[in-house]
Motif scaffolding. Structure first.
Motif, PDB file in Angstrom:
ATOM      1  N   ILE A 186      -1.122   5.384 -15.032  1.00 27.98           N
ATOM      2  CA  ILE A 186      -0.659   5.752 -13.693  1.00 27.98           C
ATOM      3  C   ILE A 186      -1.380   4.917 -12.638  1.00 27.98           C
ATOM      4  O   ILE A 186      -0.762   4.411 -11.691  1.00 27.98           O
ATOM      5  CB  ILE A 186      -0.856   7.263 -13.451  1.00 27.98           C
ATOM      6  N   ALA A 187      -2.688   4.776 -12.786  1.00 26.22           N
ATOM      7  CA  ALA A 187      -3.457   3.970 -11.832  1.00 26.22           C
ATOM      8  C   ALA A 187      -3.020   2.509 -11.880  1.00 26.22           C
ATOM      9  O   ALA A 187      -2.874   1.862 -10.833  1.00 26.22           O
ATOM     10  CB  ALA A 187      -4.947   4.090 -12.129  1.00 26.22           C
ATOM     11  N   ALA A 188      -2.802   1.998 -13.073  1.00 27.34           N
ATOM     12  CA  ALA A 188      -2.347   0.614 -13.205  1.00 27.34           C
ATOM     13  C   ALA A 188      -0.966   0.439 -12.567  1.00 27.34           C
ATOM     14  O   ALA A 188      -0.696  -0.584 -11.919  1.00 27.34           O
ATOM     15  CB  ALA A 188      -2.319   0.202 -14.679  1.00 27.34           C
ATOM     16  N   ALA A 189      -0.100   1.417 -12.739  1.00 29.16           N
ATOM     17  CA  ALA A 189       1.232   1.350 -12.132  1.00 29.16           C
ATOM     18  C   ALA A 189       1.139   1.369 -10.613  1.00 29.16           C
ATOM     19  O   ALA A 189       1.863   0.632  -9.935  1.00 29.16           O
ATOM     20  CB  ALA A 189       2.092   2.514 -12.627  1.00 29.16           C
ATOM     21  N   ALA A 190       0.259   2.203 -10.068  1.00 31.34           N
ATOM     22  CA  ALA A 190       0.098   2.259  -8.613  1.00 31.34           C
ATOM     23  C   ALA A 190      -0.408   0.914  -8.081  1.00 31.34           C
ATOM     24  O   ALA A 190       0.094   0.407  -7.074  1.00 31.34           O
ATOM     25  CB  ALA A 190      -0.865   3.382  -8.226  1.00 31.34           C
ATOM     26  N   SER A 191      -1.384   0.323  -8.766  1.00 24.11           N
ATOM     27  CA  SER A 191      -1.911  -0.978  -8.337  1.00 24.11           C
ATOM     28  C   SER A 191      -0.852  -2.066  -8.454  1.00 24.11           C
ATOM     29  O   SER A 191      -0.698  -2.895  -7.555  1.00 24.11           O
ATOM     30  CB  SER A 191      -3.135  -1.355  -9.173  1.00 24.11           C
ATOM     31  N   ALA A 192      -0.113  -2.054  -9.545  1.00 23.37           N
ATOM     32  CA  ALA A 192       0.935  -3.059  -9.733  1.00 23.37           C
ATOM     33  C   ALA A 192       2.029  -2.904  -8.675  1.00 23.37           C
ATOM     34  O   ALA A 192       2.548  -3.910  -8.161  1.00 23.37           O
ATOM     35  CB  ALA A 192       1.529  -2.942 -11.135  1.00 23.37           C
ATOM     36  N   SER A 193       2.362  -1.686  -8.329  1.00 23.20           N
ATOM     37  CA  SER A 193       3.388  -1.450  -7.315  1.00 23.20           C
ATOM     38  C   SER A 193       2.938  -1.924  -5.937  1.00 23.20           C
ATOM     39  O   SER A 193       3.726  -2.493  -5.172  1.00 23.20           O
ATOM     40  CB  SER A 193       3.742   0.036  -7.265  1.00 23.20           C
ATOM     41  N   GLN A 194       1.674  -1.694  -5.620  1.00 22.22           N
ATOM     42  CA  GLN A 194       1.149  -2.189  -4.344  1.00 22.22           C
ATOM     43  C   GLN A 194       1.163  -3.715  -4.310  1.00 22.22           C
ATOM     44  O   GLN A 194       1.512  -4.318  -3.291  1.00 22.22           O
ATOM     45  CB  GLN A 194      -0.279  -1.671  -4.113  1.00 22.22           C
ATOM     46  N   ALA A 195       0.799  -4.338  -5.430  1.00 20.97           N
ATOM     47  CA  ALA A 195       0.828  -5.801  -5.501  1.00 20.97           C
ATOM     48  C   ALA A 195       2.256  -6.318  -5.359  1.00 20.97           C
ATOM     49  O   ALA A 195       2.499  -7.313  -4.663  1.00 20.97           O
ATOM     50  CB  ALA A 195       0.197  -6.274  -6.807  1.00 20.97           C
ATOM     51  N   LEU A 196       3.196  -5.658  -6.020  1.00 20.45           N
ATOM     52  CA  LEU A 196       4.602  -6.053  -5.914  1.00 20.45           C
ATOM     53  C   LEU A 196       5.087  -5.949  -4.474  1.00 20.45           C
ATOM     54  O   LEU A 196       5.773  -6.850  -3.975  1.00 20.45           O
ATOM     55  CB  LEU A 196       5.466  -5.193  -6.831  1.00 20.45           C
ATOM     56  N   THR A 197       4.724  -4.870  -3.801  1.00 18.65           N
ATOM     57  CA  THR A 197       5.126  -4.698  -2.404  1.00 18.65           C
ATOM     58  C   THR A 197       4.592  -5.839  -1.543  1.00 18.65           C
ATOM     59  O   THR A 197       5.318  -6.396  -0.719  1.00 18.65           O
ATOM     60  CB  THR A 197       4.645  -3.340  -1.861  1.00 18.65           C
ATOM     61  N   LEU A 198       3.321  -6.199  -1.750  1.00 18.50           N
ATOM     62  CA  LEU A 198       2.731  -7.285  -0.981  1.00 18.50           C
ATOM     63  C   LEU A 198       3.437  -8.613  -1.264  1.00 18.50           C
ATOM     64  O   LEU A 198       3.764  -9.360  -0.337  1.00 18.50           O
ATOM     65  CB  LEU A 198       1.241  -7.418  -1.278  1.00 18.50           C
ATOM     66  N   VAL A 199       3.699  -8.901  -2.522  1.00 14.76           N
ATOM     67  CA  VAL A 199       4.368 -10.159  -2.884  1.00 14.76           C
ATOM     68  C   VAL A 199       5.774 -10.208  -2.286  1.00 14.76           C
ATOM     69  O   VAL A 199       6.187 -11.243  -1.726  1.00 14.76           O
ATOM     70  CB  VAL A 199       4.409 -10.328  -4.424  1.00 14.76           C
ATOM     71  N   LEU A 200       6.505  -9.110  -2.380  1.00 15.85           N
ATOM     72  CA  LEU A 200       7.860  -9.071  -1.805  1.00 15.85           C
ATOM     73  C   LEU A 200       7.821  -9.245  -0.289  1.00 15.85           C
ATOM     74  O   LEU A 200       8.591 -10.029   0.280  1.00 15.85           O
ATOM     75  CB  LEU A 200       8.545  -7.745  -2.146  1.00 15.85           C
TER      76      LEU A 200
END
Length: 127
Positions: A62-76
């Motif tokens: 869950i923590a990894a998913a939250a971090s990955a989602s934040q990174a995806l948002t920044l990249v987008l």
């Protein structure tokens, strides 16, 4: 435990900070569409990734998913802003002059840091 969970959230916090900077910059210029588009694309990805990683890794997933989602948002978001050249006239090359007088900037940034800490506090409350 909780320490490991928070450690896994840290990359997301860095990405979240970058997203906040871009968001504040674009909003100050009256541009909100990139934020909405990035969130609309990242949200379903976050749901799927959280479901997948929670099943495989529990709290770590869950923590990894939250971090990955934040990174995806920044990249987008960055891709939309810089890829489309939005408000290019406000872009400036870094200079040493910009690095002077950091203390006033840090005093202005401190309340923002406290606001970002609110996100961490909410994560702690979940635990």
């Amino acid at each position: 435990g909780a320490a490991r969970y928070l450690l896994r959230l840290f990359p997301g916090l860095v990405s979240y900070a970058g997203t906040l900077v871009l968001q504040a910059w674009m909003q100050s210029l009256g541009v909100v569409r990139p934020s909405a588009v990035a969130a609309a694309v990242a949200w379903p990805c976050h749901l799927g990734l959280t479901h997948l990683l929670a099943a495989r890794g529990g709290l770590d997933g869950i923590a990894a998913a939250a971090s990955a989602s934040q990174a995806l948002t920044l990249v987008l978001y960055a891709g939309l802003v810089f890829g489309q050249g939005l408000k290019r006239e406000t872009w400036a090359a870094p200079t040493w002059e910009a690095c002077r007088q950091w203390w006033p900037v840090l005093k202005l940034a401190a309340p923002g840091l406290v606001m970002v800490s609110e996100w961490w506090a909410s994560e702690l409350a979940i635990l």
